[in-house]
Scaffold this active site. Structure first.
Site, PDB file in Angstrom:
ATOM      1  N   ARG A 188      32.509  27.132   8.092  1.00  0.00           N
ATOM      2  CA  ARG A 188      33.516  27.073   7.321  1.00  0.00           C
ATOM      3  C   ARG A 188      33.799  25.853   6.419  1.00  0.00           C
ATOM      4  O   ARG A 188      33.440  24.747   7.036  1.00  0.00           O
ATOM      5  CB  ARG A 188      34.797  27.602   8.166  1.00  0.00           C
ATOM      6  CG  ARG A 188      34.916  28.944   8.645  1.00  0.00           C
ATOM      7  CD  ARG A 188      35.026  30.063   7.549  1.00  0.00           C
ATOM      8  NE  ARG A 188      35.339  31.391   7.771  1.00  0.00           N
ATOM      9  CZ  ARG A 188      34.376  32.257   7.949  1.00  0.00           C
ATOM     10  NH1 ARG A 188      33.232  31.775   7.664  1.00  0.00           N
ATOM     11  NH2 ARG A 188      34.867  33.437   8.500  1.00  0.00           N
ATOM     12  N   GLU A 192      36.963  28.647  -1.645  1.00  0.00           N
ATOM     13  CA  GLU A 192      36.032  29.585  -2.179  1.00  0.00           C
ATOM     14  C   GLU A 192      36.744  30.864  -2.754  1.00  0.00           C
ATOM     15  O   GLU A 192      37.862  31.237  -2.660  1.00  0.00           O
ATOM     16  CB  GLU A 192      35.189  30.473  -1.112  1.00  0.00           C
ATOM     17  CG  GLU A 192      34.127  29.340  -0.242  1.00  0.00           C
ATOM     18  CD  GLU A 192      33.419  30.170   0.833  1.00  0.00           C
ATOM     19  OE1 GLU A 192      33.573  31.405   0.902  1.00  0.00           O
ATOM     20  OE2 GLU A 192      32.871  29.418   1.837  1.00  0.00           O
ATOM     21  N   HIS A 237      28.172  31.566  -0.094  1.00  0.00           N
ATOM     22  CA  HIS A 237      28.527  32.154   1.180  1.00  0.00           C
ATOM     23  C   HIS A 237      27.771  33.310   1.514  1.00  0.00           C
ATOM     24  O   HIS A 237      27.936  34.452   1.504  1.00  0.00           O
ATOM     25  CB  HIS A 237      29.948  32.547   1.048  1.00  0.00           C
ATOM     26  CG  HIS A 237      30.656  32.645   2.575  1.00  0.00           C
ATOM     27  ND1 HIS A 237      31.931  32.335   2.891  1.00  0.00           N
ATOM     28  CD2 HIS A 237      30.061  33.157   3.623  1.00  0.00           C
ATOM     29  CE1 HIS A 237      32.111  32.395   4.131  1.00  0.00           C
ATOM     30  NE2 HIS A 237      31.186  33.071   4.539  1.00  0.00           N
TER      31      HIS A 237
END
Length: 305
Positions: free
Chosen positions: A224, A253, A271
């Site tokens: 993360r 994000e 991601h």
């Protein structure tokens, strides 16, 4: 059309949606509204679900989660209300581990930089500086869960030495445990983050850890964005305080700090670690199967238990 309904709380990948929608009617949730009558809902690891949302879904009994992370889901609130939370921790393991190793190669062997070098017409007039042999590295893994252990197996399989850290030492693993992340950073060539997000790991990697990693060290993050202090990382990359970084996740994000874009020694990904056709299919089948099992009265894996 099937009368079995699932409340869709957030956008989900189309491949997952198609599989889940084959046996169910997916109904988009109107944010901020009450939605009684739905016993099953679907969200994502990034979107999550909190206690306030659960209050608006009085009949919810099963929350499907596209993704491994549950730090954005209020598991305590789910448990109090008797809501099963079915995430997909097993389905993403192999591809995420592969991608972590890919990022390590991309940075260490300068693969992304070499691509830009050739495309810019610099090959010939210039020479790209030497890269670093990945198989000779010592790798430190932060979080030796399923993904971390698979990364460790990939790394040891190509001859790398493996160390790890986490909340506690694990039994039955062949890798050496290092209690503190700073000590781990000081003993490895590459630090790979595969730990959960959330308050316990917020900014776990800060300027002090990066300093211990040193000018020959590489950071890889497939966990993360919150685990890394991005301001400290950008400063370290710009100053050459670490060799480079491979990042699949970011603090905000889908945006990211624009200063990353001007750095040659960082490889950036959207991601994307678990985004393969195979993983998407496995996630869709797992969530659809959980919905079928739930409605048939069969046991369903519960991350809130």
């Amino acid at each position: 059309m099937s009368t079995a309904r699932i409340l869709q709380l957030a956008p989900i990948p189309p491949e997952v949606r198609d599989i889940l929608g084959a046996d169910n009617q997916l109904v988009a949730y109107a944010k901020g509204s009450d939605a009684p009558g739905f016993d099953v809902a679907v969200t994502t690891s990034m979107a999550g679900a909190d206690a306030a949302l659960f209050e608006r879904l009085p009949d919810l009994k099963l929350l499907l989660c596209n993704g491994t992370g549950v730090d954005a889901i209020d598991l305590e609130a789910a448990a109090r209300r008797g809501i099963i939370v079915r995430n997909t921790p097993d389905e993403v393991v192999s591809d995420t581990a592969d991608f972590a190793m890919g990022l390590l190669y991309a940075v260490g062997r300068r693969i992304a930089e070499a691509d830009r070098f050739v495309r810019a017409g610099r090959w010939g007039p210039e020479r790209l500086p030497p890269a670093t042999r990945v198989s000779s590295m010592t790798i430190g893994i932060v979080g030796l869960g399923k993904i971390g252990q698979t990364i460790a197996a990939r790394a040891s399989g190509i001859g790398m030495s493996v160390l790890y850290t986490g909340p506690r030492e694990k039994t039955g693993v062949p890798y050496r445990f290092v209690a503190e992340v700073g000590d781990l950073a000081g003993r490895v060539d590459a630090l790979v983050l595969s730990c959960p997000g959330g308050p316990a790991t917020h900014h776990l990697v800060d300027s002090a850890v990066l300093e211990r990693l040193g000018p020959d060290g590489i950071l890889v993050n497939v966990s993360r964005g919150s685990v890394v202090n991005e301001a400290a990382l950008i400063e370290a990359l710009a100053a050459g305080a670490i060799k480079g970084a491979g990042l699949d996740v970011f603090a905000a994000e889908p945006g990211l700090d624009p200063r990353f874009l001007g750095l040659e020694n960082v490889v950036l990904a959207p991601h994307y670690a678990s985004v393969t056709a195979e993983t998407r299919a496995a996630i869709g089948e797992a969530l659809a199967g959980a919905a079928r099992d739930f409605r048939a009265g069969r046991d369903v894996f519960n991350a809130a238990r």
